[in-house]
Design a protein around this motif. Structure first.
Motif, PDB file in Angstrom:
ATOM      1  N   MET A   1       0.839  -1.187   0.000  1.00 50.63           N
ATOM      2  CA  MET A   1       0.000   0.000   0.000  1.00 50.63           C
ATOM      3  C   MET A   1       0.883   1.250   0.000  1.00 50.63           C
ATOM      4  O   MET A   1       1.814   1.355   0.781  1.00 50.63           O
ATOM      5  CB  MET A   1      -0.888   0.017   1.252  1.00 50.63           C
ATOM      6  N   LYS A   2       0.593   2.193  -0.877  1.00 50.24           N
ATOM      7  CA  LYS A   2       1.340   3.444  -0.929  1.00 50.24           C
ATOM      8  C   LYS A   2       1.080   4.263   0.336  1.00 50.24           C
ATOM      9  O   LYS A   2       0.028   4.162   0.962  1.00 50.24           O
ATOM     10  CB  LYS A   2       0.941   4.244  -2.160  1.00 50.24           C
ATOM     11  N   LEU A   3       2.060   5.105   0.660  1.00 51.63           N
ATOM     12  CA  LEU A   3       1.914   5.937   1.851  1.00 51.63           C
ATOM     13  C   LEU A   3       0.700   6.843   1.756  1.00 51.63           C
ATOM     14  O   LEU A   3      -0.017   7.061   2.733  1.00 51.63           O
ATOM     15  CB  LEU A   3       3.180   6.770   2.047  1.00 51.63           C
ATOM     16  N   SER A   4       0.459   7.390   0.582  1.00 49.76           N
ATOM     17  CA  SER A   4      -0.684   8.281   0.418  1.00 49.76           C
ATOM     18  C   SER A   4      -1.992   7.545   0.695  1.00 49.76           C
ATOM     19  O   SER A   4      -2.908   8.089   1.323  1.00 49.76           O
ATOM     20  CB  SER A   4      -0.696   8.873  -0.989  1.00 49.76           C
ATOM     21  N   GLN A   5      -2.090   6.294   0.263  1.00 48.85           N
ATOM     22  CA  GLN A   5      -3.296   5.502   0.504  1.00 48.85           C
ATOM     23  C   GLN A   5      -3.443   5.162   1.981  1.00 48.85           C
ATOM     24  O   GLN A   5      -4.539   5.189   2.544  1.00 48.85           O
ATOM     25  CB  GLN A   5      -3.256   4.230  -0.334  1.00 48.85           C
ATOM     26  N   ARG A   6      -2.330   4.856   2.633  1.00 49.15           N
ATOM     27  CA  ARG A   6      -2.353   4.497   4.041  1.00 49.15           C
ATOM     28  C   ARG A   6      -2.819   5.675   4.892  1.00 49.15           C
ATOM     29  O   ARG A   6      -3.640   5.530   5.789  1.00 49.15           O
ATOM     30  CB  ARG A   6      -0.949   4.059   4.461  1.00 49.15           C
ATOM     31  N   ARG A   7      -2.283   6.845   4.591  1.00 50.24           N
ATOM     32  CA  ARG A   7      -2.674   8.029   5.334  1.00 50.24           C
ATOM     33  C   ARG A   7      -4.148   8.356   5.090  1.00 50.24           C
ATOM     34  O   ARG A   7      -4.885   8.738   6.008  1.00 50.24           O
ATOM     35  CB  ARG A   7      -1.789   9.209   4.928  1.00 50.24           C
ATOM     36  N   ALA A   8      -4.592   8.212   3.842  1.00 49.83           N
ATOM     37  CA  ALA A   8      -5.983   8.494   3.512  1.00 49.83           C
ATOM     38  C   ALA A   8      -6.922   7.533   4.237  1.00 49.83           C
ATOM     39  O   ALA A   8      -7.944   7.946   4.800  1.00 49.83           O
ATOM     40  CB  ALA A   8      -6.196   8.411   2.008  1.00 49.83           C
ATOM     41  N   LEU A   9      -6.577   6.258   4.245  1.00 51.41           N
ATOM     42  CA  LEU A   9      -7.411   5.271   4.929  1.00 51.41           C
ATOM     43  C   LEU A   9      -7.527   5.585   6.411  1.00 51.41           C
ATOM     44  O   LEU A   9      -8.603   5.482   7.003  1.00 51.41           O
ATOM     45  CB  LEU A   9      -6.822   3.869   4.748  1.00 51.41           C
ATOM     46  N   ASN A  10      -6.427   5.984   7.013  1.00 48.70           N
ATOM     47  CA  ASN A  10      -6.458   6.278   8.433  1.00 48.70           C
ATOM     48  C   ASN A  10      -7.328   7.496   8.727  1.00 48.70           C
ATOM     49  O   ASN A  10      -8.052   7.546   9.721  1.00 48.70           O
ATOM     50  CB  ASN A  10      -5.039   6.502   8.954  1.00 48.70           C
ATOM     51  N   LEU A  11      -7.282   8.492   7.839  1.00 48.96           N
ATOM     52  CA  LEU A  11      -8.144   9.661   8.010  1.00 48.96           C
ATOM     53  C   LEU A  11      -9.614   9.277   7.875  1.00 48.96           C
ATOM     54  O   LEU A  11     -10.456   9.691   8.684  1.00 48.96           O
ATOM     55  CB  LEU A  11      -7.784  10.735   6.984  1.00 48.96           C
ATOM     56  N   LEU A  12      -9.951   8.488   6.857  1.00 45.82           N
ATOM     57  CA  LEU A  12     -11.340   8.054   6.669  1.00 45.82           C
ATOM     58  C   LEU A  12     -11.839   7.290   7.890  1.00 45.82           C
ATOM     59  O   LEU A  12     -12.974   7.475   8.336  1.00 45.82           O
ATOM     60  CB  LEU A  12     -11.460   7.192   5.416  1.00 45.82           C
ATOM     61  N   LEU A  13     -10.978   6.443   8.432  1.00 42.83           N
ATOM     62  CA  LEU A  13     -11.353   5.664   9.609  1.00 42.83           C
ATOM     63  C   LEU A  13     -11.550   6.569  10.820  1.00 42.83           C
ATOM     64  O   LEU A  13     -12.528   6.442  11.568  1.00 42.83           O
ATOM     65  CB  LEU A  13     -10.276   4.623   9.894  1.00 42.83           C
ATOM     66  N   TYR A  14     -10.643   7.507  11.016  1.00 41.70           N
ATOM     67  CA  TYR A  14     -10.717   8.423  12.157  1.00 41.70           C
ATOM     68  C   TYR A  14     -11.999   9.258  12.122  1.00 41.70           C
ATOM     69  O   TYR A  14     -12.649   9.478  13.147  1.00 41.70           O
ATOM     70  CB  TYR A  14      -9.479   9.321  12.151  1.00 41.70           C
ATOM     71  N   MET A  15     -12.377   9.708  10.923  1.00 39.49           N
ATOM     72  CA  MET A  15     -13.583  10.529  10.792  1.00 39.49           C
ATOM     73  C   MET A  15     -14.857   9.712  10.993  1.00 39.49           C
ATOM     74  O   MET A  15     -15.881  10.227  11.456  1.00 39.49           O
ATOM     75  CB  MET A  15     -13.604  11.194   9.411  1.00 39.49           C
ATOM     76  N   ALA A  16     -14.801   8.433  10.655  1.00 40.10           N
ATOM     77  CA  ALA A  16     -16.013   7.609  10.691  1.00 40.10           C
ATOM     78  C   ALA A  16     -16.270   6.954  12.045  1.00 40.10           C
ATOM     79  O   ALA A  16     -17.434   6.747  12.428  1.00 40.10           O
ATOM     80  CB  ALA A  16     -15.916   6.524   9.620  1.00 40.10           C
ATOM     81  N   LEU A  17     -15.213   6.629  12.783  1.00 40.04           N
ATOM     82  CA  LEU A  17     -15.375   5.828  13.992  1.00 40.04           C
ATOM     83  C   LEU A  17     -16.354   6.395  15.022  1.00 40.04           C
ATOM     84  O   LEU A  17     -17.143   5.633  15.594  1.00 40.04           O
ATOM     85  CB  LEU A  17     -13.999   5.603  14.638  1.00 40.04           C
ATOM     86  N   PRO A  18     -16.357   7.698  15.286  1.00 43.16           N
ATOM     87  CA  PRO A  18     -17.307   8.205  16.307  1.00 43.16           C
ATOM     88  C   PRO A  18     -18.767   7.995  15.928  1.00 43.16           C
ATOM     89  O   PRO A  18     -19.643   8.067  16.790  1.00 43.16           O
ATOM     90  CB  PRO A  18     -16.967   9.709  16.368  1.00 43.16           C
ATOM     91  N   HIS A  19     -19.049   7.740  14.665  1.00 42.37           N
ATOM     92  CA  HIS A  19     -20.429   7.626  14.191  1.00 42.37           C
ATOM     93  C   HIS A  19     -20.851   6.175  13.939  1.00 42.37           C
ATOM     94  O   HIS A  19     -21.953   5.923  13.463  1.00 42.37           O
ATOM     95  CB  HIS A  19     -20.602   8.444  12.918  1.00 42.37           C
ATOM     96  N   MET A  20     -19.959   5.235  14.238  1.00 44.13           N
ATOM     97  CA  MET A  20     -20.309   3.823  14.072  1.00 44.13           C
ATOM     98  C   MET A  20     -20.995   3.331  15.338  1.00 44.13           C
ATOM     99  O   MET A  20     -20.655   3.765  16.444  1.00 44.13           O
ATOM    100  CB  MET A  20     -19.054   2.989  13.818  1.00 44.13           C
ATOM    101  N   PRO A  21     -21.963   2.411  15.281  1.00 42.05           N
ATOM    102  CA  PRO A  21     -22.494   1.800  14.067  1.00 42.05           C
ATOM    103  C   PRO A  21     -23.749   2.488  13.548  1.00 42.05           C
ATOM    104  O   PRO A  21     -24.406   1.976  12.652  1.00 42.05           O
ATOM    105  CB  PRO A  21     -22.822   0.388  14.544  1.00 42.05           C
ATOM    106  N   GLN A  22     -24.103   3.646  14.126  1.00 40.12           N
ATOM    107  CA  GLN A  22     -25.358   4.308  13.732  1.00 40.12           C
ATOM    108  C   GLN A  22     -25.350   4.666  12.244  1.00 40.12           C
ATOM    109  O   GLN A  22     -26.394   4.596  11.578  1.00 40.12           O
ATOM    110  CB  GLN A  22     -25.560   5.581  14.562  1.00 40.12           C
ATOM    111  N   ARG A  23     -24.204   5.071  11.730  1.00 37.01           N
ATOM    112  CA  ARG A  23     -24.115   5.441  10.321  1.00 37.01           C
ATOM    113  C   ARG A  23     -23.308   4.404   9.551  1.00 37.01           C
ATOM    114  O   ARG A  23     -22.344   3.852  10.060  1.00 37.01           O
ATOM    115  CB  ARG A  23     -23.430   6.797  10.158  1.00 37.01           C
ATOM    116  N   THR A  24     -23.736   4.188   8.337  1.00 34.79           N
ATOM    117  CA  THR A  24     -22.954   3.314   7.450  1.00 34.79           C
ATOM    118  C   THR A  24     -22.263   4.109   6.359  1.00 34.79           C
ATOM    119  O   THR A  24     -21.359   3.606   5.698  1.00 34.79           O
ATOM    120  CB  THR A  24     -23.855   2.250   6.801  1.00 34.79           C
ATOM    121  N   ARG A  25     -22.731   5.359   6.142  1.00 33.04           N
ATOM    122  CA  ARG A  25     -22.084   6.245   5.179  1.00 33.04           C
ATOM    123  C   ARG A  25     -21.463   7.424   5.924  1.00 33.04           C
ATOM    124  O   ARG A  25     -22.062   7.974   6.843  1.00 33.04           O
ATOM    125  CB  ARG A  25     -23.080   6.741   4.131  1.00 33.04           C
TER     126      ARG A  25
END
Length: 252
Positions: free
Chosen positions: A1-25
């Motif tokens: 996995m490229k560094l840019s992809q790894r950093r992006a995935l971690n950001l997406l995860l960080y933004m989504a976690l507080p809203h799980m599992p109530q939100r799926t999008r």
């Protein structure tokens, strides 16, 4: 996995976690995603460069292996992470979904994602981030295995760069600054050690790795080579076994 992809995935995860599992999008600003991918807060979103990384991200498979006492695999689980992405240029928002199975796995790990993201963004150099991730994996072993110079270049994203095939340039421009960055900003300290051929050519390199504030010394892990640089006094971590469950990532 490229560094840019790894950093992006971690950001997406960080933004989504507080809203799980109530939100799926979930959603994140396009500017934030561009920042995470490049590490540059001044980066302007460029869909021509962002979309290929997002497409590659959607093909990443995460695997969990649960090992038995004999070292054999007792259970294996694999899944993709990002199942859907939509970028709306009108409001500069990226909408996305994780697979349901992945959300179940990670929804209680907000703090873990926050720490990982902060560590990633603390490094100004992608080479330092790559070296940090490589060396920290071997913290319990006190040192990384010996690897060839070409393998180290590949780890740090330089495998096609002929300029750095001269080890003196590689050491001066890449390795030394990366080691300094890791020792100054992260939770570990590392020291590089090299092996040379009879004619003095460096053929392999490894790094001693210690946790800051632990007991011991880098010298305990360095006996077969020549120290490339000094990072100052540091203490070695106690040895221990790796966790039975490990997560790995690979490109489909």
């Amino acid at each position: 996995m490229k560094l840019s992809q790894r950093r992006a995935l971690n950001l997406l995860l960080y933004m989504a976690l507080p809203h799980m599992p109530q939100r799926t999008r979930h959603q994140v600003s396009l500017n934030a995603l561009a920042w995470a991918m490049t590490g540059d807060s001044r980066a302007s979103p460029n869909l021509r460069t962002i979309i290929p990384d997002i497409e590659a991200m959607m093909q990443i498979l995460v695997e969990w292996d649960v090992l038995g006492e004999d070292g054999g695999v007792e259970e294996w689980e694999g899944m993709t992470i990002v199942s859907w992405v939509r970028i709306n240029r009108a409001d500069d928002i990226v909408y996305y979904s994780f697979t349901p199975e992945f959300q179940v796995r990670v929804q209680n790990n907000v703090r873990v994602a926050e720490i990982a993201l902060k560590r990633q963004l603390a490094f100004r150099s992608i080479h330092a981030l790559a070296l940090y991730e490589h060396t920290r994996y071997y913290l319990e072993d006190k040192a990384t295995p010996w690897i060839s110079v070409s393998s180290l270049m590949a780890i740090m994203g330089l495998n096609k760069n002929k300029y750095y095939q001269d080890f003196r340039r590689l050491s001066e421009k890449i390795i030394r600054p990366a080691v300094s960055s890791i020792n100054d900003t992260s939770d570990i300290e590392i020291v590089a050690e090299v092996q040379r051929r009879d004619k003095g050519e460096v053929v392999a390199i490894r790094f001693s790795v210690v946790q800051k504030g632990s007991i011991g010394d880098h010298a305990n892990a360095m006996t077969d080579g020549e120290r490339l640089m000094s990072s100052g006094p540091a203490d070695a971590a106690n040895e221990g076994e790796r966790p039975a469950a490990a997560m790995t990532q690979r490109q489909q």
